[in-house]
Each structure stands twice: as structure tokens, then as C-alpha cells.
Scaffold this motif. Structure first.
Motif, PDB file in Angstrom:
ATOM      1  N   LEU A 175      78.007  -9.460  81.698  1.00  0.00           N
ATOM      2  CA  LEU A 175      76.968  -8.776  82.439  1.00  0.00           C
ATOM      3  C   LEU A 175      76.025  -8.014  81.638  1.00  0.00           C
ATOM      4  O   LEU A 175      74.650  -8.106  82.120  1.00  0.00           O
ATOM      5  CB  LEU A 175      77.618  -7.907  83.476  1.00  0.00           C
ATOM      6  CG  LEU A 175      76.822  -7.096  84.390  1.00  0.00           C
ATOM      7  CD1 LEU A 175      75.993  -7.868  85.480  1.00  0.00           C
ATOM      8  CD2 LEU A 175      77.611  -5.859  85.142  1.00  0.00           C
ATOM      9  N   ARG A 178      73.307  -9.829  80.442  1.00  0.00           N
ATOM     10  CA  ARG A 178      72.167 -10.502  81.136  1.00  0.00           C
ATOM     11  C   ARG A 178      71.343  -9.420  81.780  1.00  0.00           C
ATOM     12  O   ARG A 178      70.186  -9.946  82.336  1.00  0.00           O
ATOM     13  CB  ARG A 178      72.824 -11.351  82.341  1.00  0.00           C
ATOM     14  CG  ARG A 178      73.487 -12.491  82.291  1.00  0.00           C
ATOM     15  CD  ARG A 178      73.912 -13.073  83.253  1.00  0.00           C
ATOM     16  NE  ARG A 178      74.478 -14.462  83.021  1.00  0.00           N
ATOM     17  CZ  ARG A 178      74.898 -15.393  84.065  1.00  0.00           C
ATOM     18  NH1 ARG A 178      74.589 -14.902  85.308  1.00  0.00           N
ATOM     19  NH2 ARG A 178      75.453 -16.173  83.762  1.00  0.00           N
ATOM     20  N   THR A 179      71.525  -8.272  81.568  1.00  0.00           N
ATOM     21  CA  THR A 179      70.752  -7.161  82.300  1.00  0.00           C
ATOM     22  C   THR A 179      70.754  -5.746  81.114  1.00  0.00           C
ATOM     23  O   THR A 179      71.680  -5.739  80.328  1.00  0.00           O
ATOM     24  CB  THR A 179      71.138  -6.651  83.650  1.00  0.00           C
ATOM     25  OG1 THR A 179      70.384  -5.979  84.005  1.00  0.00           O
ATOM     26  CG2 THR A 179      72.518  -6.035  83.449  1.00  0.00           C
ATOM     27  N   ASP A 180      69.730  -4.883  81.435  1.00  0.00           N
ATOM     28  CA  ASP A 180      69.530  -3.651  80.830  1.00  0.00           C
ATOM     29  C   ASP A 180      70.395  -2.809  81.380  1.00  0.00           C
ATOM     30  O   ASP A 180      69.882  -2.286  82.281  1.00  0.00           O
ATOM     31  CB  ASP A 180      68.348  -3.547  80.339  1.00  0.00           C
ATOM     32  CG  ASP A 180      68.015  -2.247  79.433  1.00  0.00           C
ATOM     33  OD1 ASP A 180      68.727  -1.981  78.650  1.00  0.00           O
ATOM     34  OD2 ASP A 180      66.907  -1.490  79.842  1.00  0.00           O
ATOM     35  N   THR A 183      68.091   0.569  82.235  1.00  0.00           N
ATOM     36  CA  THR A 183      67.315  -0.085  83.278  1.00  0.00           C
ATOM     37  C   THR A 183      67.876   0.411  84.849  1.00  0.00           C
ATOM     38  O   THR A 183      67.469   1.134  85.753  1.00  0.00           O
ATOM     39  CB  THR A 183      66.543  -1.400  83.198  1.00  0.00           C
ATOM     40  OG1 THR A 183      65.908  -1.565  82.108  1.00  0.00           O
ATOM     41  CG2 THR A 183      65.782  -1.837  84.342  1.00  0.00           C
ATOM     42  N   LEU A 184      69.198  -0.257  84.722  1.00  0.00           N
ATOM     43  CA  LEU A 184      69.917  -0.173  86.131  1.00  0.00           C
ATOM     44  C   LEU A 184      70.141   1.249  86.483  1.00  0.00           C
ATOM     45  O   LEU A 184      70.456   1.787  87.783  1.00  0.00           O
ATOM     46  CB  LEU A 184      71.149  -0.930  85.772  1.00  0.00           C
ATOM     47  CG  LEU A 184      71.266  -2.322  85.686  1.00  0.00           C
ATOM     48  CD1 LEU A 184      72.624  -2.966  85.345  1.00  0.00           C
ATOM     49  CD2 LEU A 184      70.646  -2.802  87.102  1.00  0.00           C
ATOM     50  N   ALA A 254      72.362  -5.177  89.567  1.00  0.00           N
ATOM     51  CA  ALA A 254      71.509  -6.155  88.728  1.00  0.00           C
ATOM     52  C   ALA A 254      70.941  -7.542  89.596  1.00  0.00           C
ATOM     53  O   ALA A 254      69.828  -7.975  89.165  1.00  0.00           O
ATOM     54  CB  ALA A 254      72.536  -6.555  87.427  1.00  0.00           C
ATOM     55  N   ALA A 255      71.720  -7.748  90.246  1.00  0.00           N
ATOM     56  CA  ALA A 255      71.495  -9.188  90.883  1.00  0.00           C
ATOM     57  C   ALA A 255      71.741  -9.288  92.427  1.00  0.00           C
ATOM     58  O   ALA A 255      72.899  -9.809  92.845  1.00  0.00           O
ATOM     59  CB  ALA A 255      72.193 -10.416  90.210  1.00  0.00           C
TER      60      ALA A 255
END
Length: 485
Positions: A175, A178-180, A183-184, A254-255
Motif C-alpha cells: 500500500l 502505491r501512495t504517499d 499526503t494521506l 488512498a483509493a
């Protein structure tokens, strides 16, 4: 096989059959919480409006508060050697206990159903049979494992804890690739209503374990420290649930479009394809198997307790045991198949709805056990409608009902919103009211009953002898709370 299949049901576990250590509570509750339904519970905080930063804090607060209440119930197990809900007879009467018991059975069926929907998707993909056959197959395996009983449940908890922990480490790494994370978590805007929703979701998750948590600590030796039982239970349950919920909240942030409504496929897709995907489907099914066995076993215990309160049942044949468990399985599977297409919203409301009825029960049970009865119950009287606890304790039942009703003005669900929710900005604080109001009312009511309080403190025999029982006085004969047969 005779040493593996459990004989006990709602009867006292004799000292010579006690085994294990308090650490077993950590492994069981870690494994029970490292699973996909907890992931979805964490995701709901984000889905319904909270940002990831405050969702994680709210979920942690709820897990700690609800987990503490749940672990206080767990500490009763070694002392009493009884399943959790039969002790409700000391508060509500031998037959009056059927009132919270009926709602507890609904809880078990509901969680069995929700778990079967998610695990059924995984089993269906793993076996290529499809979702509906996957649900049915998963439910059947759950029932067989629950029939074996206590030892298998703890063994599966250890295995699931290790396997699922490794899987969640791997999924967490995937996970974050795929994402920062920064930022989250960058959005720190605070909104009280959705923050309290996050607290309520995780608190309700923990409190829902309360009606059966002592079922899995009752075989611990009597000398097991209540403090150790409390802390090992709390740490395992909070660590497992917060780990799963954190993953769910971050995945939903994230998604959201890819995750919400496609939780199983998203998690598997996050991990990879081919063999990795098959392993992840297996992990999802294993995690749900652990918790669904607890729900089935707890439902079995609650049904036996309910029936025995009216029939004076003291023994249970293997055939009757299987029939009770099959009944839970059939009911839960039916609900799963009927509700599988509208699962997410329904599950959120189900959790909050359950909280309305279980917080008053927890409050009454804990106040009675720790403050009124001082951890001492007259166990033979728990099966005697003419005994100390009577058939129906109307004042206690009134307190329980008032505790549930007191929450309604503060309750916010899809199908009902109380009048005081809007003035609080939409925040749901019903569970706090549901703990405080019945705790105070029951304490005042029980304190007025000076005869019962004095008799309990002065004359109640210990819940079981601290020394070995004489051969001529087997413990079951002196403590007729039923027999596992």
C-alpha cells in the motif's frame, strides 16, 4: 479425538481441567482481529467523512476505551470458570437473563453473516465456485470447527495471528509503495461528528466481544492473575484491531473508488496475482474463520444458557450440541445470502445498533461483578429459579431497558437519528450514555437491596474450591450449571 473435542458447555470448568496461561488471550484476540471485517470497519470512518489523520486517532481511542471494557469481562473467566453470559443470571435472574441473551444471539448471527459474505467471496475465488457456494462452504467449515470447541479455537487463533500478521505486513508495504503516507495524513482538519463516529465504530467493535470474551479465558487456571488476563486480552485485541483498521482507513483514503464495495478484490489485487493472490484469498478466509468460529461458539453457548434457564437443563448430548451449532450456521448463512448485495451501509448501522443494547449489559454486568458482588457468585443459585438470584430480577431488567432507551436521543444511524444528534453537530455519543446511565442506576438499585448485598459479602461461597475437590464431592454436583455431556 476425545481429548480434543470439548465436553463442557455452560457448566463450571473443574480445576483439574484448567490449563494454559494468560498469554493465550493475546494470541487469540490478535488473530481474531487481524481480518477483513476489521479492515472495513476502519475504512468506514473515512468513507463516512473523516480524514485519515483523525480517523486513526479516533479509531485508536475507541479501541482502547471499548477494549478496556471488553478485557474486564475477560478477567472474569479464570475466577468463575463459566462462560460469559450465564453470569448475567446473577444480575437479571435465571430466566430474566434471556432478555440480553436474545439480543446477543442476534449479534452472533449478524456477525456470522457479515463475516461469511466477505470470506465467501475469498473462498469462491480460491475454489472457483463463485460467491454463493463460497459462503455456504465457509459456513459449513465454521460449524464443524466450532463443534470441536475450545482447544481448536485457541490453536486457530495462534495460527491466524501469525499468518495474518505476516500478510498485513506485506500488504502494508504494498500500500505504501502505491501512495504517499505523508499526503494521506496531511489533512488535519478536525470535525467532531465524524471523529466521534470513528470512536464509536471501533468502540462498538470491541464492546461486541464482551458477551463472549470470558468463554475463552474460563479454562485458565484459577490462580491466573486477573491483571495479566486483562492486559493480555486488551493488548491482543487493540493491537489486532487497530492494525487492521489502520490499513482499512489508509486504503479507503488512498483509493476510495477502487476499495469501497470491492474490498476483497482490492486487497488481493494490491498484493499481486497468481500464487500471491491465492495465498491472500486463503489469508482472508483464515482470518474470518477464526472470528466466525467465535461467533458460532458464542451463539451455541447463549442458546444453551437461554434454554436451560427455562428447562433446568444440566446435560447436553453431542447430538444436541451439534443441533444448536447447526441452527446458528443456518440462520447466519441465510442472512448472509439475503444481505450480501447491500453489505457496507448495513454493517455500519448494525454495529451502531448493537452498541445500543450491549453497553447497558456491560455496565450492569461489570458493576455487579466488581462493585456489588465483589467477584463472588453463588454458582448453584445461577441454575435455581427459587434461589438467591430468582427467576426474574425486575429492577435490574428495568435498569437495562432504561439504559437502552437513554441512548436513543443521542443515536445516529441510517434508519433512526435521535433529536439531540443535530445540536451536537451530528455526533453520536450514545455509547457513552449507555455505559454511564445504567452503571449509576444499577449501582444505586443494588445498593438499596442491602439484604442481597450483605448476604453476598458474608455468605456466598467461593466460585470454586481453591484446593482439590474431594473425590466424594465432584465439582459439577455442587455447581449444577449444566454439563457439556
Amino acid at each position: 479425538m476425545a481429548g480434543v473435542v470439548e465436553r463442557r458447555s455452560i457448566d463450571v470448568v473443574p480445576d483439574e481441567e484448567r490449563h494454559g496461561s494468560a498469554v493465550s488471550q493475546f494470541t487469540l484476540w490478535l488473530g481474531a482481529n487481524l481480518q477483513i471485517t476489521a479492515v472495513i470497519t476502519g475504512a468506514l470512518a473515512v468513507v463516512f467523512g473523516a480524514n485519515a489523520f483523525w480517523s486513526l486517532i479516533g479509531l485508536l481511542l475507541g479501541n482502547l476505551l471499548g477494549g478496556a471494557v471488553m478485557a474486564l469481562h475477560s478477567a472474569q473467566g479464570p475466577r468463575l470458570g463459566l462462560p460469559q453470559m450465564i453470569t448475567s443470571r446473577a444480575q437479571f435472574g435465571v430466566r430474566g437473563a434471556v432478555v440480553p441473551l436474545a439480543l446477543v444471539i442476534v449479534m452472533y448471527i449478524g456477525f456470522f453473516a457479515s463475516g461469511s459474505v466477505l470470506a465467501g467471496q475469498a473462498v469462491g475465488e480460491l475454489t472457483h465456485l463463485g460467491e454463493t457456494p463460497g459462503i455456504v462452504l465457509f459456513a459449513a467449515v465454521t460449524a464443524v470447527a466450532a463443534a470441536v470447541g475450545y482447544r481448536l479455537i485457541h490453536t486457530l487463533g495462534k495460527i491466524a495471528g501469525l499468518v495474518c500478521a505476516l500478510a498485513f505486513v506485506y500488504l502494508g508495504i504494498r500500500l505504501l509503495q502505491r501512495t504517499d503516507l505523508g499526503t494521506l495524513l496531511a489533512d488535519h482538519r478536525f470535525a467532531l461528528p465524524v471523529f466521534l463516529l470513528a470512536v464509536s465504530l471501533s468502540a462498538s467493535w470491541q464492546l461486541a466481544f464482551g458477551p463472549y470474551v470470558a468463554d475463552y479465558s474460563r479454562y485458565l487456571p484459577r490462580h491466573t492473575s486477573a491483571r495479566a488476563t486483562f492486559w493480555w486480552t486488551l493488548s491482543g485485541s487493540v493491537l489486532g484491531s487497530q492494525w487492521s483498521m489502520t490499513f482499512g482507513a489508509l486504503a479507503a483514503a488512498a483509493a476510495p473508488a477502487a476499495f469501497v464495495g470491492h474490498e476483497v478484490s482490492y486487497i488481493v489485487g494490491l498484493g499481486g496475482a497468481g500464487l500471491i493472490a491465492s495465498l491472500l484469498y486463503f489469508v482472508i478466509a483464515l482470518g474470518k474463520l477464526t472470528i466466525n468460529i467465535l461467533n458460532t461458539y458464542g451463539g451455541f453457548m447463549s442458546l444453551v444458557t437461554s434454554v436451560s434457564g427455562f428447562r433446568g437443563q444440566r446435560t447436553l448430548t453431542p447430538r444436541a450440541r451439534s443441533a444448536y451449532i447447526a441452527g446458528i450456521m443456518v440462520a447466519g448463512t441465510t442472512v448472509a445470502l439475503l444481505g450480501k448485495d447491500s453489505f457496507l451501509t448495513s454493517f455500519k448501522d448494525f454495529l451502531l445498533f448493537l452498541l445500543t443494547f450491549f453497553t447497558p449489559w456491560s455496565a450492569v454486568n461489570l458493576v455487579d461483578y466488581y462493585l456489588i458482588s465483589k467477584e463472588r457468585y453463588d454458582i448453584p443459585a445461577l441454575s435455581d429459579t427459587a434461589g438467591r438470584y430468582g427467576a426474574w430480577n425486575v429492577p435490574a431488567l428495568a435498569v437495562y431497558v432504561l439504559g437502552a432507551l437513554a441512548q436513543l436521543p443521542f443515536l445516529a444511524t441510517h434508519f433512526y437519528t435521535g433529536p439531540l444528534v443535530a445540536p451536537l453537530g451530528g455526533a453520536d455519543i450514545s455509547w457513552l450514555v449507555g455505559l454511564a446511565v445504567p452503571a449509576v442506576l444499577y449501582w444505586l438499585t443494588a445498593r438499596r437491596d442491602t439484604a442481597r448485598t450483605a448476604a453476598t459479602a458474608a455468605t456466598a461461597a467461593p466460585t470454586a474450591p481453591t484446593a482439590p475437590t474431594a473425590p466424594t464431592a465432584p465439582q459439577e454436583d455442587r455447581n449444577p450449571a449444566g454439563s457439556g455431556g
